[in-house]
Scaffold this motif. Structure first.
Motif, PDB file in Angstrom:
ATOM      1  N   ALA A 221       0.833  -1.211   0.000  1.00 50.29           N
ATOM      2  CA  ALA A 221       0.000   0.000   0.000  1.00 50.29           C
ATOM      3  C   ALA A 221       0.866   1.259   0.000  1.00 50.29           C
ATOM      4  O   ALA A 221       0.475   2.288  -0.532  1.00 50.29           O
ATOM      5  CB  ALA A 221      -0.936  -0.012   1.198  1.00 50.29           C
ATOM      6  N   GLU A 222       2.044   1.158   0.617  1.00 51.20           N
ATOM      7  CA  GLU A 222       2.932   2.330   0.675  1.00 51.20           C
ATOM      8  C   GLU A 222       3.977   2.291  -0.436  1.00 51.20           C
ATOM      9  O   GLU A 222       4.952   3.047  -0.416  1.00 51.20           O
ATOM     10  CB  GLU A 222       3.590   2.418   2.059  1.00 51.20           C
ATOM     11  CG  GLU A 222       2.563   2.723   3.144  1.00 51.20           C
ATOM     12  CD  GLU A 222       3.131   2.726   4.563  1.00 51.20           C
ATOM     13  OE1 GLU A 222       4.328   2.411   4.732  1.00 51.20           O
ATOM     14  OE2 GLU A 222       2.364   3.052   5.485  1.00 51.20           O
ATOM     15  N   LYS A 223       3.758   1.372  -1.387  1.00 50.90           N
ATOM     16  CA  LYS A 223       4.604   1.257  -2.588  1.00 50.90           C
ATOM     17  C   LYS A 223       6.082   1.065  -2.257  1.00 50.90           C
ATOM     18  O   LYS A 223       6.972   1.676  -2.843  1.00 50.90           O
ATOM     19  CB  LYS A 223       4.424   2.485  -3.489  1.00 50.90           C
ATOM     20  CG  LYS A 223       2.993   2.697  -3.928  1.00 50.90           C
ATOM     21  CD  LYS A 223       2.914   3.692  -5.079  1.00 50.90           C
ATOM     22  CE  LYS A 223       1.557   3.732  -5.713  1.00 50.90           C
ATOM     23  NZ  LYS A 223       0.458   4.132  -4.836  1.00 50.90           N
ATOM     24  N   ARG A 224       6.342   0.217  -1.256  1.00 53.02           N
ATOM     25  CA  ARG A 224       7.729  -0.117  -0.889  1.00 53.02           C
ATOM     26  C   ARG A 224       8.033  -1.517  -1.389  1.00 53.02           C
ATOM     27  O   ARG A 224       7.124  -2.279  -1.682  1.00 53.02           O
ATOM     28  CB  ARG A 224       7.828  -0.155   0.645  1.00 53.02           C
ATOM     29  CG  ARG A 224       8.348   1.093   1.283  1.00 53.02           C
ATOM     30  CD  ARG A 224       8.764   0.801   2.726  1.00 53.02           C
ATOM     31  NE  ARG A 224       7.743   0.055   3.454  1.00 53.02           N
ATOM     32  CZ  ARG A 224       6.761   0.631   4.139  1.00 53.02           C
ATOM     33  NH1 ARG A 224       6.647   1.928   4.178  1.00 53.02           N
ATOM     34  NH2 ARG A 224       5.862  -0.113   4.783  1.00 53.02           N
ATOM     35  N   ASP A 225       9.306  -1.871  -1.390  1.00 53.87           N
ATOM     36  CA  ASP A 225       9.632  -3.259  -1.674  1.00 53.87           C
ATOM     37  C   ASP A 225       9.081  -4.100  -0.538  1.00 53.87           C
ATOM     38  O   ASP A 225       9.183  -3.710   0.627  1.00 53.87           O
ATOM     39  CB  ASP A 225      11.155  -3.442  -1.760  1.00 53.87           C
ATOM     40  CG  ASP A 225      11.684  -2.871  -3.058  1.00 53.87           C
ATOM     41  OD1 ASP A 225      10.856  -2.655  -3.973  1.00 53.87           O
ATOM     42  OD2 ASP A 225      12.902  -2.619  -3.137  1.00 53.87           O
ATOM     43  N   VAL A 226       8.528  -5.231  -0.898  1.00 54.68           N
ATOM     44  CA  VAL A 226       7.923  -6.086   0.120  1.00 54.68           C
ATOM     45  C   VAL A 226       9.004  -6.721   0.991  1.00 54.68           C
ATOM     46  O   VAL A 226      10.016  -7.192   0.497  1.00 54.68           O
ATOM     47  CB  VAL A 226       7.059  -7.157  -0.572  1.00 54.68           C
ATOM     48  CG1 VAL A 226       6.563  -8.170   0.429  1.00 54.68           C
ATOM     49  CG2 VAL A 226       5.887  -6.485  -1.277  1.00 54.68           C
ATOM     50  N   GLY A 227       8.771  -6.688   2.329  1.00 53.38           N
ATOM     51  CA  GLY A 227       9.771  -7.202   3.278  1.00 53.38           C
ATOM     52  C   GLY A 227       9.855  -8.727   3.297  1.00 53.38           C
ATOM     53  O   GLY A 227       9.404  -9.403   2.372  1.00 53.38           O
ATOM     54  N   ASP A 228      10.403  -9.213   4.381  1.00 51.90           N
ATOM     55  CA  ASP A 228      10.680 -10.641   4.558  1.00 51.90           C
ATOM     56  C   ASP A 228       9.414 -11.497   4.447  1.00 51.90           C
ATOM     57  O   ASP A 228       8.465 -11.328   5.203  1.00 51.90           O
ATOM     58  CB  ASP A 228      11.305 -10.801   5.953  1.00 51.90           C
ATOM     59  CG  ASP A 228      11.716 -12.224   6.218  1.00 51.90           C
ATOM     60  OD1 ASP A 228      11.661 -13.030   5.269  1.00 51.90           O
ATOM     61  OD2 ASP A 228      12.085 -12.511   7.361  1.00 51.90           O
ATOM     62  N   VAL A 229       9.416 -12.443   3.495  1.00 54.74           N
ATOM     63  CA  VAL A 229       8.218 -13.264   3.273  1.00 54.74           C
ATOM     64  C   VAL A 229       8.421 -14.722   3.725  1.00 54.74           C
ATOM     65  O   VAL A 229       7.580 -15.569   3.471  1.00 54.74           O
ATOM     66  CB  VAL A 229       7.786 -13.261   1.784  1.00 54.74           C
ATOM     67  CG1 VAL A 229       7.365 -11.875   1.362  1.00 54.74           C
ATOM     68  CG2 VAL A 229       8.901 -13.782   0.887  1.00 54.74           C
ATOM     69  N   THR A 230       9.528 -14.977   4.431  1.00 47.74           N
ATOM     70  CA  THR A 230       9.852 -16.374   4.732  1.00 47.74           C
ATOM     71  C   THR A 230       8.847 -17.054   5.664  1.00 47.74           C
ATOM     72  O   THR A 230       8.735 -18.270   5.652  1.00 47.74           O
ATOM     73  CB  THR A 230      11.267 -16.500   5.354  1.00 47.74           C
ATOM     74  OG1 THR A 230      11.348 -15.508   6.379  1.00 47.74           O
ATOM     75  CG2 THR A 230      12.344 -16.291   4.331  1.00 47.74           C
ATOM     76  N   THR A 231       8.111 -16.274   6.460  1.00 45.66           N
ATOM     77  CA  THR A 231       7.150 -16.928   7.369  1.00 45.66           C
ATOM     78  C   THR A 231       5.798 -17.179   6.706  1.00 45.66           C
ATOM     79  O   THR A 231       4.885 -17.681   7.334  1.00 45.66           O
ATOM     80  CB  THR A 231       6.940 -16.100   8.651  1.00 45.66           C
ATOM     81  OG1 THR A 231       6.626 -14.779   8.256  1.00 45.66           O
ATOM     82  CG2 THR A 231       8.167 -16.105   9.535  1.00 45.66           C
ATOM     83  N   LEU A 232       5.664 -16.803   5.440  1.00 47.71           N
ATOM     84  CA  LEU A 232       4.377 -17.025   4.763  1.00 47.71           C
ATOM     85  C   LEU A 232       4.175 -18.514   4.456  1.00 47.71           C
ATOM     86  O   LEU A 232       5.125 -19.224   4.131  1.00 47.71           O
ATOM     87  CB  LEU A 232       4.335 -16.269   3.433  1.00 47.71           C
ATOM     88  CG  LEU A 232       4.111 -14.763   3.467  1.00 47.71           C
ATOM     89  CD1 LEU A 232       4.052 -14.227   2.056  1.00 47.71           C
ATOM     90  CD2 LEU A 232       2.829 -14.440   4.219  1.00 47.71           C
ATOM     91  N   ALA A 233       2.910 -18.935   4.522  1.00 47.92           N
ATOM     92  CA  ALA A 233       2.596 -20.314   4.169  1.00 47.92           C
ATOM     93  C   ALA A 233       2.907 -20.537   2.692  1.00 47.92           C
ATOM     94  O   ALA A 233       3.418 -21.570   2.287  1.00 47.92           O
ATOM     95  CB  ALA A 233       1.133 -20.594   4.457  1.00 47.92           C
ATOM     96  N   ASP A 234       2.594 -19.522   1.865  1.00 51.83           N
ATOM     97  CA  ASP A 234       2.859 -19.618   0.435  1.00 51.83           C
ATOM     98  C   ASP A 234       3.574 -18.333   0.017  1.00 51.83           C
ATOM     99  O   ASP A 234       2.954 -17.288  -0.090  1.00 51.83           O
ATOM    100  CB  ASP A 234       1.531 -19.786  -0.314  1.00 51.83           C
ATOM    101  CG  ASP A 234       1.709 -19.744  -1.825  1.00 51.83           C
ATOM    102  OD1 ASP A 234       2.855 -19.549  -2.289  1.00 51.83           O
ATOM    103  OD2 ASP A 234       0.693 -19.892  -2.526  1.00 51.83           O
TER     104      ASP A 234
END
Ligand code: WTA
Length: 580
Positions: free
Chosen positions: A553-566
């Motif tokens: 929403a704030e148009k930033r690079d998306v942070g750490d996604v390692t805890t996502l299920a997918d």
């Protein structure tokens, strides 16, 4: 212990008895330009009549009265009349929808509702009474509705249930002998957003609340009732309007401005024109309004004589240094100190603020706890952080105006405020200390958003969205916004059937969803942006990761996604955003 008082007597009768009955209590300015001054003596008669009118409707000490009014003097009269009877009021902001009003009336089990035919907003008459009719249709605890005549618009009156306020006040005696209540007697309930969908009824009692609101009106706003003209622009629907319109300044016997409308109607100099015409000396508003005035340009305030102003206040959200400097220079001509006051519905009164003329100010920092209040910034373990570091804002000792609970939900009270840290009150805000120990409040660390200084709950808006037939799932985040501080951004997954059936899509659907949120909660909760997505980012335990959505929403690079299920979900959302 054992002290007794009556908040209304302190706010009104006392000043009349001291010989100040001729002093103006309210300079009322209606949006269409109508003006009406009310002296303390006139106010005295009004609150006594209003109290008698409530008694005539069977209101007894302890009964709850809901108030749903525009920003007119009757709002304060109604609140003080309830206080006079020891009947806690529950004021619901006039911008809330019928559904939101219904929930609040039901939770507080209000016996009477005080409303109006409507109020003036942006040059038009907006209605209020139909929302009350809708909110109390079917099963309800409400036995009567008092209706103030403001806009003269047509109103359906239900025989035996609805009465005109002016007729009810005329029909009763002009005097009322007050009773005195225990200092811990409930004064009001005020609903505010929390981290779950259901709003919390914050409970305040009488003695401590009145003490701290009066103390801060005197020492933070620096009100000298014999000479000041004080103006707090907040609506009584919010805590600022309770503490710094209806109680604190009234306890001191101040003269204040009550203005019904918005700063830009009918023209963008409206506020400054009122300051000039009424000789306002103390002005208290929210950063979002200051940023709007900044955008309109300094030529507008420069066109008015603002030399009467001597203290300026800010409340509701962090004030960015640019807005602070503009406020100080353009509105205060560099001579009026700014008090950036941090507090909450729960704290009841100002907790952190510079003292005008005493503290040397720092643009953007609320600075130090006021005398008698102990706040700190602590780390995860509850240890005080050193100067120069950040953490969580806590209050370490009880304070006079502290909330006494959440109406009907003692467990939620403990969970929300007293379980994050064992011994301290957890405010829900993040903060840092600078090298001199000044506190800089950074904003909420929970799922509460602050939009134009109004508190909104992400989950309340999510519930509103999923109650729409086309929506399967929703996630809401508060994204930074240069004008409103934060803005509501929603991500929704549509129901398969809705997509297949070719129900509303695209822009049309987004508009329908925004309006649906306005119906469910109120126009202030309308998302700025609604993005339709195929999936939401979730942890393995199914928790939505709002942090990642905020990045989008704030148009930033998306942070750490390692805890996502997918972990591919965020790639898909980012790609969809780029297409839009
Ligand atoms: C925020 C309004 C920074 C904060 C009186 C708090 C502020 C929430 C300030 C309470 C300030 C209020 N600087 N942030 N001076 N004042 N806030 O309950 O996040 O509507 O927790 O009370 O507003 O909002 P509420």
């Amino acid at each position: 212990m054992g002290g007794k008082l009556n908040a209304c007597v302190n706010a009104v009768d006392r000043h009349v008895e001291a010989g100040n009955g001729d002093r103006v209590a309210f300079h009322f300015v209606g949006e269409p330009g109508d003006r009406q001054d009310t002296t303390y003596a006139e106010l005295h008669e009004k609150v006594q009549r209003a109290a008698n009118a409530l008694i005539a409707l069977g209101v007894e000490t302890g009964d709850r009265v809901a108030i749903y009014l525009p920003m007119i003097p009757e709002s304060v009269v109604a609140m003080l009349a309830c206080a006079r009877l020891g009947a806690p009021h529950s004021v619901v902001f006039g911008g809330f929808s019928a559904d939101a009003l219904r929930t609040r009336i039901a939770d507080g089990e209000a016996k009477v509702v005080i409303t109006a035919d409507g109020g003036f907003r942006k040059g038009k008459a907006a209605t209020l009474k139909p929302a009350v009719d809708k909110a109390i249709s079917g099963d309800t605890t409400v036995t009567n509705v008092l209706v103030v005549r403001r806009t003269e618009s047509d109103v359906d009156m239900v025989e035996g249930r609805d009465l005109w306020w002016h007729e009810a006040l005329e029909a009763v005696e002009p005097t009322h002998t007050p009773e005195y209540f225990d200092s811990e007697h409930p004064l009001f309930i005020l609903y505010t957003s929390g981290t779950t969908g259901k709003p919390k009824g914050i409970l305040h009692t009488t003695g401590g609340y009145l003490t701290q609101t009066a103390f801060t009106s005197k020492y933070v706003h620096d009100i000298h009732p014999e000479k000041d003209v004080y103006w707090c622009t907040a609506d009584v629907g919010w805590v600022t309007g309770h503490s710094y319109v209806s109680y604190g300044p009234m306890a001191l016997g101040a003269t204040q401005v009550i203005y019904e409308g918005t700063p830009d109607s009918p023209h963008k100099g409206r506020w400054w024109e009122i300051v000039q015409d009424l000789g306002v000396t103390i002005f208290y508003t929210a950063p979002t309004a200051i940023r709007a005035c900044m955008k309109w340009g300094r030529d507008i305030p420069d066109g008015y004589d603002l030399s009467s102003l001597r203290v300026l206040g800010s409340v509701g959200e962090p004030i960015n240094p640019e807005a602070w400097v503009w406020y100080s220079e353009v509105v205060g001509h560099g001579k009026a100190p700014i008090v950036d006051t941090w507090w909450q519905t729960e704290t009841g009164a100002v907790m952190i603020s510079p003292m005008p003329g005493v503290t040397s100010t720092r643009p953007g920092s609320a600075q130090l706890a006021i005398p008698g209040i102990e706040v700190d910034v602590v780390d995860e373990s509850g240890a005080s952080v050193p100067d120069g570091s950040g953490g969580y804002l806590v209050v370490k000792e009880p304070w006079p105006a502290m909330l006494r609970g959440i109406w009907g939900d003692p467990e939620r009270y403990v969970d929300t405020y007293w379980s994050r840290f064992e011994e301290f009150y957890f405010a829900g805000d993040g903060a840092k200390k600078d090298s001199d120990g000044n506190i800089w409040v950074l904003g909420r660390v929970d799922d509460v958003m602050n939009v134009s200084g109004h508190r909104l709950s992400t989950s309340e808006i999510e519930s509103a969205l999923v109650s729409h037939s086309s929506v399967a799932e929703a996630a809401v985040v508060g994204a930074n916004d240069p004008m409103t501080g934060q803005a509501v951004c929603a991500f929704v997954i549509l129901r398969g059937e809705a997509v297949a059936a070719g129900d509303q899509q695209g822009e049309e659907l987004v508009t329908a969803l925004r309006n649906h949120v306005a119906d469910r909660i109120g126009p202030i909760a309308k998302p700025r942006q609604i993005m339709v997505v195929a999936e939401l980012p979730k942890t393995r335990s199914g928790k939505i990761m709002r942090r990642l959505l905020r990045d989008v929403a704030e148009k930033r690079d998306v942070g750490d996604v390692t805890t996502l299920a997918d972990s591919t979900v965020m790639d898909a959302i980012s790609a969809e955003m780029k297409e839009n």
